[in-house]
Scaffold this active site. Structure first.
Site, short mmCIF file in Angstrom:
data_model
loop_
_atom_site.label_atom_id
_atom_site.label_comp_id
_atom_site.label_asym_id
_atom_site.label_seq_id
_atom_site.Cartn_x
_atom_site.Cartn_y
_atom_site.Cartn_z
N ASP A 67 0.84 -1.20 0.00
CA ASP A 67 0.00 0.00 0.00
C ASP A 67 0.88 1.25 0.00
OD1 ASP A 67 0.94 -0.33 2.60
OD2 ASP A 67 -1.01 -0.74 3.46
N ASN A 136 -8.62 -1.89 13.10
CA ASN A 136 -10.02 -2.06 12.68
C ASN A 136 -10.18 -3.28 11.77
OD1 ASN A 136 -8.74 -1.23 10.38
ND2 ASN A 136 -10.06 0.53 9.97
N HIS A 138 -8.22 -3.98 9.17
CA HIS A 138 -7.83 -3.78 7.77
C HIS A 138 -6.58 -4.59 7.42
CE1 HIS A 138 -5.27 0.13 8.62
NE2 HIS A 138 -4.51 -0.95 8.75
N GLU A 143 -9.78 -0.81 4.06
CA GLU A 143 -10.53 -0.43 5.26
C GLU A 143 -11.92 -1.08 5.22
OE1 GLU A 143 -8.88 1.07 7.46
OE2 GLU A 143 -8.08 3.01 6.88
C1 GLP Z 1 -1.14 0.16 8.56
C2 GLP Z 1 -0.73 -0.38 7.17
C3 GLP Z 1 -0.76 -1.88 7.10
C4 GLP Z 1 -0.17 -2.43 8.39
C5 GLP Z 1 -1.16 -2.15 9.50
C6 GLP Z 1 -0.65 -2.54 10.88
O1 GLP Z 1 -2.11 1.17 8.48
N1 GLP Z 1 -1.49 0.15 6.08
O2 GLP Z 1 -0.05 -2.32 5.97
O3 GLP Z 1 0.02 -3.81 8.25
O4 GLP Z 1 -1.61 -0.80 9.49
O5 GLP Z 1 0.43 -1.73 11.26
P1 GLP Z 1 1.35 -2.05 12.53
O6 GLP Z 1 2.11 -3.29 12.18
O7 GLP Z 1 2.24 -0.85 12.66
O8 GLP Z 1 0.44 -2.25 13.68
#
Ligand code: GLP
Length: 244
Positions: A67, A136, A138, A143
Protein backbone atom coordinates in the site's frame (compact mmCIF):
# COMPACT_ATOMS: atom_id res chain seq x y z
CA UNK A 1 -6.47 -20.78 9.07
CA UNK A 2 -3.45 -22.12 10.90
CA UNK A 3 -3.09 -20.10 14.13
CA UNK A 4 0.29 -20.25 15.86
CA UNK A 5 1.33 -18.50 19.04
CA UNK A 6 4.93 -17.41 19.55
CA UNK A 7 6.35 -16.78 23.01
CA UNK A 8 7.27 -13.16 22.27
CA UNK A 9 7.88 -10.70 19.44
CA UNK A 10 11.44 -11.94 18.94
CA UNK A 11 10.34 -15.55 18.59
CA UNK A 12 7.59 -14.42 16.24
CA UNK A 13 10.19 -12.70 14.04
CA UNK A 14 12.38 -15.81 13.98
CA UNK A 15 9.49 -18.15 13.19
CA UNK A 16 8.23 -15.84 10.46
CA UNK A 17 11.74 -15.62 9.00
CA UNK A 18 11.97 -19.42 8.94
CA UNK A 19 8.74 -19.54 6.90
CA UNK A 20 10.05 -16.94 4.44
CA UNK A 21 13.47 -18.61 4.20
CA UNK A 22 11.80 -21.99 3.57
CA UNK A 23 9.88 -20.53 0.66
CA UNK A 24 12.93 -18.78 -0.81
CA UNK A 25 14.97 -22.00 -0.57
CA UNK A 26 12.30 -23.73 -2.68
CA UNK A 27 11.64 -20.82 -4.97
CA UNK A 28 14.52 -18.33 -5.09
CA UNK A 29 12.58 -15.95 -7.37
CA UNK A 30 9.48 -15.92 -5.15
CA UNK A 31 7.31 -12.80 -5.30
CA UNK A 32 6.59 -11.52 -1.80
CA UNK A 33 3.95 -8.95 -0.96
CA UNK A 34 5.41 -7.03 1.95
CA UNK A 35 3.57 -4.98 4.57
CA UNK A 36 5.06 -1.94 6.25
CA UNK A 37 4.30 -0.92 9.85
CA UNK A 38 5.74 -1.92 13.22
CA UNK A 39 4.82 -5.59 13.19
CA UNK A 40 7.07 -6.97 10.43
CA UNK A 41 10.17 -4.96 11.42
CA UNK A 42 11.59 -7.83 13.51
CA UNK A 43 11.01 -10.26 10.65
CA UNK A 44 12.76 -8.01 8.14
CA UNK A 45 15.69 -7.58 10.53
CA UNK A 46 15.90 -11.34 10.92
CA UNK A 47 15.86 -11.83 7.14
CA UNK A 48 18.75 -9.39 6.80
CA UNK A 49 20.63 -11.38 9.45
CA UNK A 50 20.01 -14.67 7.65
CA UNK A 51 21.22 -13.10 4.43
CA UNK A 52 24.42 -11.83 6.11
CA UNK A 53 25.07 -15.33 7.43
CA UNK A 54 24.65 -16.72 3.92
CA UNK A 55 21.57 -18.74 4.91
CA UNK A 56 19.17 -16.73 2.73
CA UNK A 57 19.82 -15.94 -0.92
CA UNK A 58 17.98 -12.85 -2.09
CA UNK A 59 19.60 -12.27 -5.48
CA UNK A 60 16.46 -13.37 -7.33
CA UNK A 61 13.81 -12.55 -4.72
CA UNK A 62 11.05 -10.19 -5.86
CA UNK A 63 8.99 -7.85 -3.70
CA UNK A 64 5.66 -6.11 -4.27
CA UNK A 65 4.46 -3.14 -2.28
CA UNK A 66 1.24 -3.56 -0.30
CA UNK A 67 0.00 0.00 0.00
CA UNK A 68 1.03 3.62 -0.40
CA UNK A 69 -0.08 7.14 0.46
CA UNK A 70 -1.17 9.34 -2.41
CA UNK A 71 0.04 12.85 -3.12
CA UNK A 72 3.67 12.41 -2.11
CA UNK A 73 6.80 12.91 -4.19
CA UNK A 74 8.33 9.63 -5.40
CA UNK A 75 11.33 10.08 -3.11
CA UNK A 76 9.50 11.34 0.00
CA UNK A 77 11.14 9.40 2.88
CA UNK A 78 7.76 9.29 4.68
CA UNK A 79 6.21 7.26 1.87
CA UNK A 80 5.56 3.61 2.61
CA UNK A 81 7.94 2.80 -0.21
CA UNK A 82 10.64 4.81 1.60
CA UNK A 83 9.89 2.82 4.73
CA UNK A 84 10.02 -0.49 2.87
CA UNK A 85 13.23 0.53 1.16
CA UNK A 86 14.98 1.18 4.48
CA UNK A 87 13.56 -1.84 6.32
CA UNK A 88 13.64 -4.49 3.63
CA UNK A 89 14.74 -3.66 0.10
CA UNK A 90 18.09 -2.08 0.92
CA UNK A 91 19.16 -4.65 3.56
CA UNK A 92 18.23 -7.52 1.21
CA UNK A 93 19.64 -5.69 -1.84
CA UNK A 94 16.49 -6.06 -3.91
CA UNK A 95 17.15 -3.92 -6.96
CA UNK A 96 14.55 -1.82 -8.78
CA UNK A 97 13.97 -4.43 -11.50
CA UNK A 98 12.64 -6.86 -8.90
CA UNK A 99 10.20 -4.49 -7.22
CA UNK A 100 6.55 -3.82 -8.00
CA UNK A 101 5.69 -0.45 -6.51
CA UNK A 102 2.98 2.15 -6.71
CA UNK A 103 4.07 5.21 -8.64
CA UNK A 104 2.79 7.92 -6.30
CA UNK A 105 3.53 10.91 -8.52
CA UNK A 106 1.27 9.79 -11.38
CA UNK A 107 -1.70 12.18 -11.93
CA UNK A 108 -4.16 9.28 -12.42
CA UNK A 109 -4.05 7.08 -9.32
CA UNK A 110 -6.72 4.66 -10.60
CA UNK A 111 -4.53 4.00 -13.61
CA UNK A 112 -1.64 3.29 -11.24
CA UNK A 113 -3.82 0.74 -9.40
CA UNK A 114 -4.64 -1.05 -12.66
CA UNK A 115 -0.97 -1.03 -13.69
CA UNK A 116 -0.07 -2.64 -10.37
CA UNK A 117 -2.55 -5.52 -10.84
CA UNK A 118 -1.28 -6.14 -14.36
CA UNK A 119 2.34 -6.19 -13.13
CA UNK A 120 1.48 -8.68 -10.38
CA UNK A 121 -0.32 -10.92 -12.90
CA UNK A 122 2.53 -10.69 -15.39
CA UNK A 123 4.96 -11.63 -12.60
CA UNK A 124 3.00 -14.86 -12.02
CA UNK A 125 1.12 -13.76 -8.89
CA UNK A 126 2.11 -13.46 -5.25
CA UNK A 127 3.80 -16.45 -3.63
CA UNK A 128 3.64 -15.11 -0.09
CA UNK A 129 1.78 -12.13 1.37
CA UNK A 130 3.33 -10.88 4.61
CA UNK A 131 0.67 -8.84 6.36
CA UNK A 132 0.03 -6.91 9.54
CA UNK A 133 -3.40 -6.46 11.12
CA UNK A 134 -4.96 -3.00 11.41
CA UNK A 135 -6.76 -2.14 14.64
CA UNK A 136 -10.02 -2.06 12.68
CA UNK A 137 -9.23 -5.34 10.92
CA UNK A 138 -7.83 -3.78 7.77
CA UNK A 139 -5.24 -5.48 5.58
CA UNK A 140 -3.00 -3.07 3.71
CA UNK A 141 -5.37 -0.13 3.37
CA UNK A 142 -8.44 -2.27 2.71
CA UNK A 143 -10.53 -0.43 5.26
CA UNK A 144 -13.91 -1.78 6.40
CA UNK A 145 -16.07 -2.42 4.49
CA UNK A 146 -13.98 -4.29 1.90
CA UNK A 147 -15.34 -7.22 -0.02
CA UNK A 148 -13.23 -10.25 -0.91
CA UNK A 149 -13.22 -9.23 -4.57
CA UNK A 150 -12.20 -5.61 -3.88
CA UNK A 151 -9.61 -4.71 -6.53
CA UNK A 152 -6.46 -2.66 -6.11
CA UNK A 153 -7.79 0.87 -5.79
CA UNK A 154 -7.55 4.29 -4.23
CA UNK A 155 -9.13 4.65 -0.79
CA UNK A 156 -9.86 7.22 1.91
CA UNK A 157 -8.28 6.27 5.20
CA UNK A 158 -10.38 5.77 8.34
CA UNK A 159 -9.97 8.35 11.14
CA UNK A 160 -8.57 5.57 13.37
CA UNK A 161 -5.98 4.61 10.76
CA UNK A 162 -4.97 8.26 10.37
CA UNK A 163 -4.61 8.52 14.16
CA UNK A 164 -2.49 5.38 14.51
CA UNK A 165 -0.24 6.38 11.59
CA UNK A 166 0.21 9.93 12.95
CA UNK A 167 3.34 8.90 14.88
CA UNK A 168 5.14 8.57 11.53
CA UNK A 169 4.15 12.12 10.58
CA UNK A 170 5.62 14.44 13.24
CA UNK A 171 4.60 18.06 12.61
CA UNK A 172 2.63 17.06 9.53
CA UNK A 173 -0.79 15.78 8.59
CA UNK A 174 -1.11 12.11 7.54
CA UNK A 175 -2.25 11.92 3.89
CA UNK A 176 -5.94 10.96 3.81
CA UNK A 177 -5.85 9.21 0.47
CA UNK A 178 -3.96 6.05 -0.33
CA UNK A 179 -3.76 3.22 -2.81
CA UNK A 180 -3.85 -0.39 -1.68
CA UNK A 181 -3.38 -3.82 -3.17
CA UNK A 182 -6.96 -5.10 -3.26
CA UNK A 183 -8.38 -7.90 -1.16
CA UNK A 184 -8.55 -9.81 -4.45
CA UNK A 185 -4.75 -9.60 -4.80
CA UNK A 186 -4.15 -10.56 -1.17
CA UNK A 187 -6.54 -13.50 -1.34
CA UNK A 188 -4.94 -14.72 -4.59
CA UNK A 189 -1.56 -15.05 -2.85
CA UNK A 190 -0.55 -18.70 -2.72
CA UNK A 191 0.26 -18.33 0.97
CA UNK A 192 -0.55 -15.63 3.52
CA UNK A 193 1.40 -14.95 6.68
CA UNK A 194 -0.51 -12.62 9.00
CA UNK A 195 1.64 -11.29 11.83
CA UNK A 196 0.00 -10.00 14.98
CA UNK A 197 2.03 -8.60 17.82
CA UNK A 198 1.38 -6.73 21.07
CA UNK A 199 -1.52 -6.41 23.51
CA UNK A 200 -3.18 -3.59 21.54
CA UNK A 201 -3.99 -6.16 18.84
CA UNK A 202 -5.57 -8.73 21.21
CA UNK A 203 -9.12 -7.44 20.80
CA UNK A 204 -9.11 -7.31 17.01
CA UNK A 205 -7.36 -10.69 16.77
CA UNK A 206 -10.04 -12.18 19.00
CA UNK A 207 -12.76 -10.71 16.74
CA UNK A 208 -10.95 -11.97 13.66
CA UNK A 209 -10.64 -15.53 14.93
CA UNK A 210 -14.35 -15.67 15.85
CA UNK A 211 -15.72 -13.86 12.82
CA UNK A 212 -17.15 -15.44 9.70
CA UNK A 213 -15.88 -13.78 6.50
CA UNK A 214 -17.32 -10.28 6.72
CA UNK A 215 -16.55 -7.11 4.72
CA UNK A 216 -16.79 -5.15 8.00
CA UNK A 217 -13.66 -6.98 9.17
CA UNK A 218 -11.57 -7.29 5.98
CA UNK A 219 -8.99 -9.67 7.51
CA UNK A 220 -11.79 -12.18 8.17
CA UNK A 221 -11.85 -13.00 4.44
CA UNK A 222 -8.68 -14.96 5.21
CA UNK A 223 -10.93 -17.65 6.70
CA UNK A 224 -11.76 -18.49 3.08
CA UNK A 225 -8.10 -18.57 2.00
CA UNK A 226 -6.63 -22.07 1.59
CA UNK A 227 -3.19 -21.41 3.12
CA UNK A 228 -3.11 -18.70 5.77
CA UNK A 229 -0.85 -18.81 8.80
CA UNK A 230 -1.70 -16.39 11.61
CA UNK A 231 1.40 -15.97 13.71
CA UNK A 232 0.69 -14.03 16.91
CA UNK A 233 2.76 -13.42 19.99
CA UNK A 234 1.43 -14.14 23.49
CA UNK A 235 0.65 -10.46 24.14
CA UNK A 236 -1.70 -10.41 21.16
CA UNK A 237 -3.28 -13.73 21.97
CA UNK A 238 -6.96 -13.30 22.87
CA UNK A 239 -7.42 -13.93 26.60
CA UNK A 240 -11.17 -13.83 27.16
CA UNK A 241 -13.26 -16.97 27.63
CA UNK A 242 -14.96 -18.22 24.48
CA UNK A 243 -18.56 -17.06 23.92
CA UNK A 244 -21.24 -19.44 25.12
C1 GLP B 1 -1.14 0.16 8.56
C2 GLP B 1 -0.73 -0.38 7.17
C3 GLP B 1 -0.76 -1.88 7.10
C4 GLP B 1 -0.17 -2.43 8.39
C5 GLP B 1 -1.16 -2.15 9.50
C6 GLP B 1 -0.65 -2.54 10.88
O1 GLP B 1 -2.11 1.17 8.48
N1 GLP B 1 -1.49 0.15 6.08
O2 GLP B 1 -0.05 -2.32 5.97
O3 GLP B 1 0.02 -3.81 8.25
O4 GLP B 1 -1.61 -0.80 9.49
O5 GLP B 1 0.43 -1.73 11.26
P1 GLP B 1 1.35 -2.05 12.53
O6 GLP B 1 2.11 -3.29 12.18
O7 GLP B 1 2.24 -0.85 12.66
O8 GLP B 1 0.44 -2.25 13.68
Amino acid sequence: MDVRIAEDAETLAREAAAIVAGLVAQRPDALILAATGETPIGLYRELARLRERGVLGTSRLRVAQLDEYLGLEEDDPRSLFGWMHRALLAPLEIDAGRIIRFTTGHPNAELVAGMYDRQVDAAGGIDLAILGLGLNGHLGFNEPPSRADAPTRTVSLDPGTLASNATYWPNAVVPERAVTAGMSVILSARRVLLLVSGSRKAKILDRLLRSAPDPELPASHLHDHPDTIVLADRDARPKGPPDA
